[in-house]
Design a protein around this motif. Structure first.
Motif, PDB file in Angstrom:
ATOM      1  N   UNK A 179       8.040  -5.329 -11.193  1.00  0.00           N
ATOM      2  CA  UNK A 179       7.146  -4.076 -11.180  1.00  0.00           C
ATOM      3  C   UNK A 179       6.356  -4.254  -9.728  1.00  0.00           C
ATOM      4  N   UNK A 180       6.300  -2.936  -9.322  1.00  0.00           N
ATOM      5  CA  UNK A 180       5.395  -2.839  -8.028  1.00  0.00           C
ATOM      6  C   UNK A 180       4.833  -1.530  -8.000  1.00  0.00           C
ATOM      7  N   UNK A 181       3.820  -1.667  -7.151  1.00  0.00           N
ATOM      8  CA  UNK A 181       3.012  -0.303  -7.197  1.00  0.00           C
ATOM      9  C   UNK A 181       3.791   0.616  -5.968  1.00  0.00           C
ATOM     10  N   UNK A 182       3.812   1.829  -6.485  1.00  0.00           N
ATOM     11  CA  UNK A 182       4.320   2.990  -5.735  1.00  0.00           C
ATOM     12  C   UNK A 182       3.333   3.909  -5.434  1.00  0.00           C
ATOM     13  N   UNK A 183       2.555   4.027  -4.440  1.00  0.00           N
ATOM     14  CA  UNK A 183       1.208   4.581  -4.485  1.00  0.00           C
ATOM     15  C   UNK A 183       0.354   4.380  -5.749  1.00  0.00           C
ATOM     16  N   UNK A 184       0.120   5.164  -6.607  1.00  0.00           N
ATOM     17  CA  UNK A 184      -0.900   4.834  -7.758  1.00  0.00           C
ATOM     18  C   UNK A 184       0.130   4.661  -9.018  1.00  0.00           C
ATOM     19  N   UNK A 185       1.349   5.042  -8.939  1.00  0.00           N
ATOM     20  CA  UNK A 185       2.485   4.723 -10.002  1.00  0.00           C
ATOM     21  C   UNK A 185       2.838   3.307  -9.847  1.00  0.00           C
ATOM     22  N   UNK A 186       3.768   2.914 -10.826  1.00  0.00           N
ATOM     23  CA  UNK A 186       4.369   1.817 -10.969  1.00  0.00           C
ATOM     24  C   UNK A 186       5.751   1.919 -11.211  1.00  0.00           C
ATOM     25  N   UNK A 187       6.619   1.173 -10.360  1.00  0.00           N
ATOM     26  CA  UNK A 187       7.962   1.141 -10.217  1.00  0.00           C
ATOM     27  C   UNK A 187       8.441  -0.046 -11.054  1.00  0.00           C
ATOM     28  N   UNK A 188       9.257   0.112 -12.157  1.00  0.00           N
ATOM     29  CA  UNK A 188       9.723  -0.722 -12.874  1.00  0.00           C
ATOM     30  C   UNK A 188      11.226  -1.167 -12.794  1.00  0.00           C
ATOM     31  N   UNK A 189      11.713  -2.077 -12.405  1.00  0.00           N
ATOM     32  CA  UNK A 189      13.177  -2.409 -12.521  1.00  0.00           C
ATOM     33  C   UNK A 189      13.490  -3.459 -13.745  1.00  0.00           C
TER      34      UNK A 189
END
Ligand code: FAD
Length: 427
Positions: free
Chosen positions: A180-190
């Motif tokens: 999981x990592x931040x993409x702007x304020x959103x979280x990107x989940x793999x």
């Protein structure tokens, strides 16, 4: 028995699993199928009914366990992931972006799923094994509000899944969060199957896993006739067996009661002097009145004897030097858990010395926010040191380790997710 209680002997099994009881992989597949409510027939490799199928795939023990799927396809050797895929359980997420992503579908995650989706949030829940978590492995929860005669963990989980899905939650099983990592304020989940999506808020509800028992040789026999936890898939197969259970908490007590219905004898091995401090009184009463349960306090396992499978436990009683041998057909270890917080740590969440995720005001020391905190406000209750990432249930520092508490926290977390989303929307 209610319509939701189940065991591993379905009337019309669609999946056939062939293997040896001593195989940890076969155990994992049985556990996965049982806890996901998928009927299967277990055939021991030495059973005559297994011969033709074994001959078809090649008479080689390294190809076990073999799984025959409803469409006739054979998996040899079968793994949980392949079986899940073969049964069509690995659908990708329907959307690329969600309001709330829940990691872990135990009681905390399922409660958040019901409240999140019923309140209009686009919600997805990702579960590594089967919805229900620890509660899903429990034969009877007797202290959950509103169920005066108790409710089986499976019934509670099944009802919660139906409810969450009815409100629109997507539930993905047999996958875990990989990154999981931040993409702007959103979280990107793999996820572990490489699926990706984003979420505006994430709830970590990954619970705990069983603590390990430190006895030489135990790891070599795990999954043969030694198990962590006491999965419902194993109870029915312990007919007339001599079962030993280690632990003095409610989980061990519940396992003892469940196995006593099938086993010839259940021996509960407890290190403490009594069960009174660690086990609910209702369970203690049940155990006291069950003839084939024998409780041994002040007792520890100091050795194992076997021949590829456990045959005898070597026991030591506090204060004596004599060792006793106990003939045992199956050993279940229920000695509490350690938090499943590796994902949380991977993203940068602060944990306590025991690995539990710290949230809310406990992150703030004398009005000083946690290191790296960038917002003007302090973390919300149940929010971690990472804005928009929340934690609830057993994995959280200070949680109560009860179903009702986990469910309450899951529901509460959604209220704070709304606050976070309003903040992102400039509200
Ligand atoms: C045998 C037993 C009997 C019990 N009896 C009672 C009782 O009588 N009364 C009571 O109140 N409580 C009881 N409890 C305790 C209760 O079940 C727990 O407190 C409750 O289940 C905690 O819920 P949770 O959602 O926080 O975590 P869990 O139930 O542990 O669920 C966490 C879920 O997250 C999943 N997960 C973990 N990591 C990942 C990942 N990386 N990606 C995706 N998914 C992940 C796990 O597979 C699991 O399904 C019992 C527990 C056990 C084991």
């Amino acid at each position: 028995m209610t319509m939701f209680e189940y065991d591993s002997r379905p009337v019309t099994p669609q999946v056939v699993l062939i293997g040896t009881r001593a195989s940890p992989v076969a155990y994992a597949v049985r556990d996965f199928l049982t806890r996901n409510g998928r009927p299967y027939e277990w055939i021991d490799v030495d059973d005559v009914r297994a011969r033709s199928i074994i001959a078809e795939v090649g008479d080689d023990r390294s190809l076990l366990p073999i799984c025959v799927l409803p469409d006739g396809a054979r998996l040899a050797p079968a793994s949980v992931e392949q079986v899940a895929f073969g049964l069509g359980m690995l659908a990708p997420p329907l959307q690329s972006a969600y309001d709330l992503a829940i990691v872990g579908a135990g009681p905390a995650g399922l409660a958040a799923a019901v409240y999140g989706s019923s309140e209009g949030l686009a919600t997805i829940a990702v579960e590594a094994v089967a919805p229900g978590g620890q509660a899903g492995t429990t034969s009877m929860i007797e202290n959950y509000l509103g169920f005066p005669t108790g409710v089986s963990g499976n019934e509670l989980a099944t009802r919660a899944v139906l409810q969450a899905r009815r409100f629109g939650t997507e539930i993905l099983v047999a996958r875990h969060l990989a990154r999981a990592s931040y993409e702007g304020h959103d979280l990107k989940l793999e996820l572990s199957d490489s699926c990706e999506f984003t979420a505006r808020a994430v709830l970590l509800a990954t619970g705990v896993e069983w603590r390990r028992l430190n006895v030489e040789g135990i790891d070599d026999l795990l999954g043969t006739n030694i198990f962590y936890g006491a999965g419902p898939s194993e109870a029915a197969s312990c007919g007339n067996a001599r079962v030993a259970i280690v632990g003095g908490g409610n989980s061990a007590g519940q396992a003892a009661v469940r196995f006593s219905k099938y086993a010839a004898r259940v021996t509960l091995l407890v290190r403490a002097e009594s069960l009174a401090a660690s086990m609910s009184q209702y369970l203690l009463d049940r155990i006291t009145h069950t003839e084939n349960i024998d409780v041994r306090t002040c007792t520890e396992i100091v050795g194992l004897e076997g021949d590829g499978q456990l045959r005898r436990l070597v026991l030591s009683r506090t204060g004596t030097r004599d060792l006793e041998r106990l003939d045992t057909d199956a050993l279940f270890i229920c000695i509490g858990g350690t938090p499943r917080s590796a994902d949380a740590v991977g993203v940068g969440a602060i944990t306590d010395a025991g690995g539990y995720v710290v949230t809310g005001y406990e992150l703030v020391e004398g009005n000083v926010p946690p290191k790296g905190w960038t917002l003007q406000r302090p973390p919300l209750p149940l929010e971690t040191n990472l804005p928009g990432i929340f934690a609830a249930g057993d994995v959280r520092h200070g949680s109560i380790k009860r179903c009702a508490a986990a469910i309450g926290e899951g529901a509460m977390a959604v209220a704070f997710v709304h606050r976070r989303l309003e903040e992102l929307d400039g509200g």
